[in-house]
Design a protein around this motif. Structure first.
Motif, mmCIF file in Angstrom:
data_model
loop_
_atom_site.group_PDB
_atom_site.id
_atom_site.type_symbol
_atom_site.label_atom_id
_atom_site.label_comp_id
_atom_site.label_asym_id
_atom_site.label_seq_id
_atom_site.Cartn_x
_atom_site.Cartn_y
_atom_site.Cartn_z
ATOM 1 N N VAL A 1 -21.053 50.152 5.475
ATOM 2 C CA VAL A 1 -21.292 51.588 5.602
ATOM 3 C C VAL A 1 -20.999 52.266 4.272
ATOM 4 C CG1 VAL A 1 -20.602 53.701 6.800
ATOM 5 C CG2 VAL A 1 -20.715 51.536 8.049
ATOM 6 N N ALA A 2 -21.946 53.063 3.782
ATOM 7 C CA ALA A 2 -21.794 53.709 2.478
ATOM 8 C C ALA A 2 -21.399 55.174 2.570
ATOM 9 C CB ALA A 2 -23.093 53.570 1.676
ATOM 10 N N GLN A 3 -21.220 55.725 3.773
ATOM 11 C CA GLN A 3 -20.802 57.119 3.885
ATOM 12 C C GLN A 3 -19.377 57.307 3.369
ATOM 13 O OE1 GLN A 3 -22.226 57.702 8.190
ATOM 14 N NE2 GLN A 3 -22.201 59.799 7.393
ATOM 15 N N PRO A 4 -19.111 58.400 2.661
ATOM 16 C CA PRO A 4 -17.755 58.638 2.170
ATOM 17 C C PRO A 4 -16.774 58.936 3.307
ATOM 18 C CG PRO A 4 -19.371 59.931 0.941
ATOM 19 C CD PRO A 4 -20.070 59.392 2.144
ATOM 20 N N GLY A 5 -15.633 58.278 3.282
ATOM 21 C CA GLY A 5 -14.522 58.564 4.176
ATOM 22 C C GLY A 5 -13.246 58.676 3.368
ATOM 23 N N HIS A 6 -12.165 59.081 4.006
ATOM 24 C CA HIS A 6 -10.908 59.330 3.291
ATOM 25 C C HIS A 6 -9.752 58.980 4.217
ATOM 26 C CE1 HIS A 6 -7.728 61.602 1.215
ATOM 27 N NE2 HIS A 6 -8.536 61.753 0.184
ATOM 28 N N LEU A 7 -8.632 58.610 3.632
ATOM 29 C CA LEU A 7 -7.509 58.226 4.490
ATOM 30 C C LEU A 7 -6.946 59.373 5.321
ATOM 31 C CD1 LEU A 7 -5.116 59.340 2.539
ATOM 32 C CD2 LEU A 7 -5.109 57.040 1.612
ATOM 33 N N ILE A 8 -7.332 60.622 5.027
ATOM 34 C CA ILE A 8 -6.982 61.706 5.946
ATOM 35 C C ILE A 8 -7.648 61.505 7.306
ATOM 36 C CG2 ILE A 8 -6.484 63.476 4.216
ATOM 37 C CD1 ILE A 8 -9.313 64.571 4.640
ATOM 38 N N ASP A 9 -8.683 60.657 7.370
ATOM 39 C CA ASP A 9 -9.403 60.412 8.626
ATOM 40 C C ASP A 9 -8.668 59.459 9.563
ATOM 41 O OD1 ASP A 9 -11.528 61.996 7.710
ATOM 42 O OD2 ASP A 9 -12.483 60.290 6.722
ATOM 43 N N LEU A 10 -7.642 58.775 9.089
ATOM 44 C CA LEU A 10 -7.022 57.748 9.917
ATOM 45 C C LEU A 10 -6.225 58.332 11.078
ATOM 46 C CD1 LEU A 10 -5.957 55.023 7.341
ATOM 47 C CD2 LEU A 10 -8.134 55.379 8.504
ATOM 48 N N MET A 11 -5.595 59.480 10.880
ATOM 49 C CA MET A 11 -4.901 60.131 11.983
ATOM 50 C C MET A 11 -5.875 60.438 13.118
ATOM 51 S SD MET A 11 -2.373 61.791 13.583
ATOM 52 C CE MET A 11 -1.006 62.355 12.529
ATOM 53 N N ALA A 12 -6.972 61.136 12.810
ATOM 54 C CA ALA A 12 -7.947 61.503 13.838
ATOM 55 C C ALA A 12 -8.542 60.267 14.488
ATOM 56 C CB ALA A 12 -9.048 62.372 13.224
ATOM 57 N N THR A 13 -8.744 59.216 13.710
ATOM 58 C CA THR A 13 -9.313 57.973 14.234
ATOM 59 C C THR A 13 -8.363 57.330 15.238
ATOM 60 O OG1 THR A 13 -10.499 57.623 12.154
ATOM 61 C CG2 THR A 13 -10.238 55.709 13.594
ATOM 62 N N CYS A 14 -7.089 57.227 14.864
ATOM 63 C CA CYS A 14 -6.101 56.610 15.762
ATOM 64 C C CYS A 14 -5.961 57.392 17.060
ATOM 65 C CB CYS A 14 -4.748 56.513 15.060
ATOM 66 S SG CYS A 14 -4.696 55.323 13.696
ATOM 67 N N LEU A 15 -5.906 58.714 16.960
ATOM 68 C CA LEU A 15 -5.751 59.518 18.170
ATOM 69 C C LEU A 15 -6.996 59.441 19.042
ATOM 70 C CD1 LEU A 15 -3.866 62.723 16.960
ATOM 71 C CD2 LEU A 15 -2.972 60.513 17.675
ATOM 72 N N ASP A 16 -8.155 59.385 18.422
ATOM 73 C CA ASP A 16 -9.408 59.246 19.177
ATOM 74 C C ASP A 16 -9.439 57.911 19.914
ATOM 75 O OD1 ASP A 16 -11.950 59.628 20.168
ATOM 76 O OD2 ASP A 16 -12.953 59.663 18.226
ATOM 77 N N LEU A 17 -9.063 56.834 19.232
ATOM 78 C CA LEU A 17 -9.012 55.522 19.878
ATOM 79 C C LEU A 17 -8.052 55.526 21.059
ATOM 80 C CD1 LEU A 17 -8.914 53.224 16.710
ATOM 81 C CD2 LEU A 17 -10.755 53.266 18.406
ATOM 82 N N ALA A 18 -6.933 56.223 20.909
ATOM 83 C CA ALA A 18 -5.887 56.216 21.929
ATOM 84 C C ALA A 18 -6.117 57.240 23.032
ATOM 85 C CB ALA A 18 -4.534 56.485 21.273
ATOM 86 N N GLY A 19 -7.055 58.167 22.823
ATOM 87 C CA GLY A 19 -7.239 59.225 23.802
ATOM 88 C C GLY A 19 -6.091 60.209 23.822
ATOM 89 N N VAL A 20 -5.500 60.456 22.648
ATOM 90 C CA VAL A 20 -4.346 61.347 22.516
ATOM 91 C C VAL A 20 -4.767 62.564 21.695
ATOM 92 C CG1 VAL A 20 -2.014 61.587 21.574
ATOM 93 C CG2 VAL A 20 -2.697 59.460 22.705
#
Length: 537
Positions: free
Chosen positions: A406-425
């Motif tokens: 995947v070549a879309q830009p991402g940033h480590l600020i995204d990891l919080m939202a990603t973890c909470l989304d995975l967890a349903g929190v």
């Protein structure tokens, strides 16, 4: 046979009551989540991102998961860790520079109470939370991991240390290894990469009967200086770098293109001005550098071996099919050297020994970092791609759609939202009766699942006066103290070699206005005002 009267009238209401009590959509099982962070590892230092260093476990995760090729960090140890843990830009979390205690709120040097960590947020959602490795976002005991949401912790509170022991390397410095809230003294046979994994595995095994999902943040110290590795690992790589840094950079560049990680339009940046031509070195100098690179590769190799141990533990616990693993580095390769009055005399003496000597204390300096960050320019600390671009791998059976780049830009600020989304929190609006700064990140779950992802309108960077803003294909960047904006088309020129600022002043004005608005919002202070207090790793 005659049906008994009234039975049907009893059964139907009971069945209706039972169905009414059932949830319309059963809550999905919460996955375990592991974030693995390498320290000072360059963009092309692992096999699936162009290196010949043996990283079979990371390579397998990339093949069975996905690679993001334009993922960003905050270009330095402390700021990246603050952003990763909180989902905020580092200034918003209180670590705008390093861990020096300062009066300005954005630069106080430890995580503030207006942010939550991933551990704090997931713990409120029913997770066990563990950490192994380097903390470096709060030196005082009241700011240690177990005070920021982690049930258990083992690792290095500080920024760097010997891999075989712990002792001060700067004047007037005290280093701390900690187990939960207590200082820890390592014994014989200690090697930090192994020890961080040992305790992480212990935490997971001890919690297996709780029935809760877990979050593990495993922040390896490797391959941050000092260059120190185990003899068996070093032996794999001795002599493999004698072709020299120019050929090594060219080889990595070609492999990156063959793997589809960089585009055909990307060029290899020139050898850094601080690095001489390989042919001008004496045989002794060549062998000394080969020794450094062998140790550096061995440190990454050992980290990968330990990732393999962790994955084997997941299989033994029956959790391998319900765990998402995210891997990245906190910044690009480091050009830093072990020189000058900032180091204790015995450390300076140890820096003169060969890196393969376990009593040495060395770094691989400009030449090694220039290889690690190929094909990009510059290093950790700067906001060019060589400082901010990280290899990113996501792996998770049944969640992460495999075999993609995947070549879309991402940033480590995204990891919080990603973890909470995975967890349903849900991300909290307040924590311990204190309002919490809204997260800056965007969940990567759609990316993990192979779905459409809008991504960021823009991404921003600032560290010690070095600045950048990335929007679409455009990147505006400057370095301190010149403070002159340069403009690059990252889509056509990922290595940032063709400055378009003179030919496109309107885009410079547009992006610089975005940067100024962001800097004012998050609390950036001109570096000249705080430069006298500079320090850290």
């Amino acid at each position: 046979m005659r049906r008994k009267k009234g039975v049907l009238w009893i059964v139907l209401p009971l069945a209706g009551l039972f169905l009414s009590l059932m949830p319309a959509h059963p809550k999905p099982k919460q996955p375990n989540i592991i974030i693995i962070l390498a320290d000072d590892m360059g963009y092309s230092d692992i096999g699936c991102f162009g290196s010949t260093t043996q990283t079979p476990n990371l390579d397998a995760m990339a093949q069975g998961g996905l690679k993001m090729t334009q993922f960003y960090n905050a270009s330095r140890c402390c700021p990246s860790r603050a952003s990763l843990l909180t989902g905020l830009y580092q200034h918003q979390a209180g670590v705008g520079d390093m861990v020096n205690t300062r009066s300005q709120p954005a630069y106080q040097g430890y995580l503030n109470n207006r942010c939550v960590t991933i551990a704090e947020a997931l713990k409120s959602g029913g997770y066990n939370t563990f950490m192994g490795g380097k903390w470096h976002v709060g030196q005082a005991p009241e700011h240690w991991p177990t005070q920021r949401g982690f049930d258990h912790y083992f690792g290095l509170i500080d920024g760097a240390s010997s891999y075989f022991a712990t002792y001060p390397y700067r004047p007037n410095q005290q280093l701390t290894l900690a187990l939960d809230n207590q200082p820890y003294t390592p014994g014989p046979g200690y090697y930090s990469t192994d020890a961080y994994t040992d305790y992480s595995i212990k935490f997971l095994k001890d919690s297996k009967l709780s029935g809760k999902p877990f979050f593990l943040y495993l922040a390896y110290q490797a391959p941050h200086w000092p260059l120190q590795a185990l003899p068996a690992d070093i032996a794999k790589y001795k002599g493999r770098f004698m072709m020299g840094w120019d050929k090594l950079r060219e080889e990595r560049f070609r492999r990156l293109q063959q793997l589809g990680i960089i585009s055909a339009t990307t060029r290899l940046s020139p050898r850094d001005a601080h690095v001489p031509a390989w042919e001008t070195l004496s045989q002794e100098e060549k062998e000394r550098w080969d020794d450094k690179m062998a140790v550096y590769a061995a440190m990454i190799d050992r980290m990968d071996q330990n990732i393999g141990r962790l994955r084997q533990t997941l299989r033994e616990l029956g959790q391998d099919q319900n765990t998402v693993i995210l891997f990245l580095s906190d910044n690009g390769g480091s050009n830093e050297s072990i020189k000058g009055p900032g180091f204790r005399p015995e450390i300076l003496e140890a820096s003169r020994k060969p890196s393969s000597d376990p009593t040495s204390f060395t770094s691989y300096e400009f030449a090694g970092a220039n290889v690690s960050n190929a094909p990009f320019r510059l290093f950790k600390h700067w906001e060019y791609e060589g400082g901010t671009a990280t290899p990113f791998i996501a792996y998770g059976p049944g969640i992460v759609q495999p075999g993609r780049t995947v070549a879309q830009p991402g940033h480590l600020i995204d990891l919080m939202a990603t973890c909470l989304d995975l967890a349903g929190v849900a991300y909290p609006k307040s924590y311990k009766n204190t309002p919490i700064t809204p997260t800056e990140g965007i969940s990567l779950v759609p990316v993990l699942k192979g779905q459409s992802w809008q991504g960021h309108q823009a991404l921003f960077f600032e560290h010690e006066g070095n600045r950048a803003v990335r929007q679409g294909k455009w990147k505006l960047v400057s370095e301190y103290p010149a403070n002159t904006w340069q403009l690059y088309d990252i889509q056509a020129d990922r290595s940032e070699l063709n400055d378009l600022s003179a030919s496109n002043p309107r885009k410079v004005q547009e992006l610089s206005a975005l940067y100024d608005k962001w800097a004012a919002r998050v609390g950036v202070i001109p570096f000249a005002q705080i430069a006298k207090e500079k320090g850290g790793e």
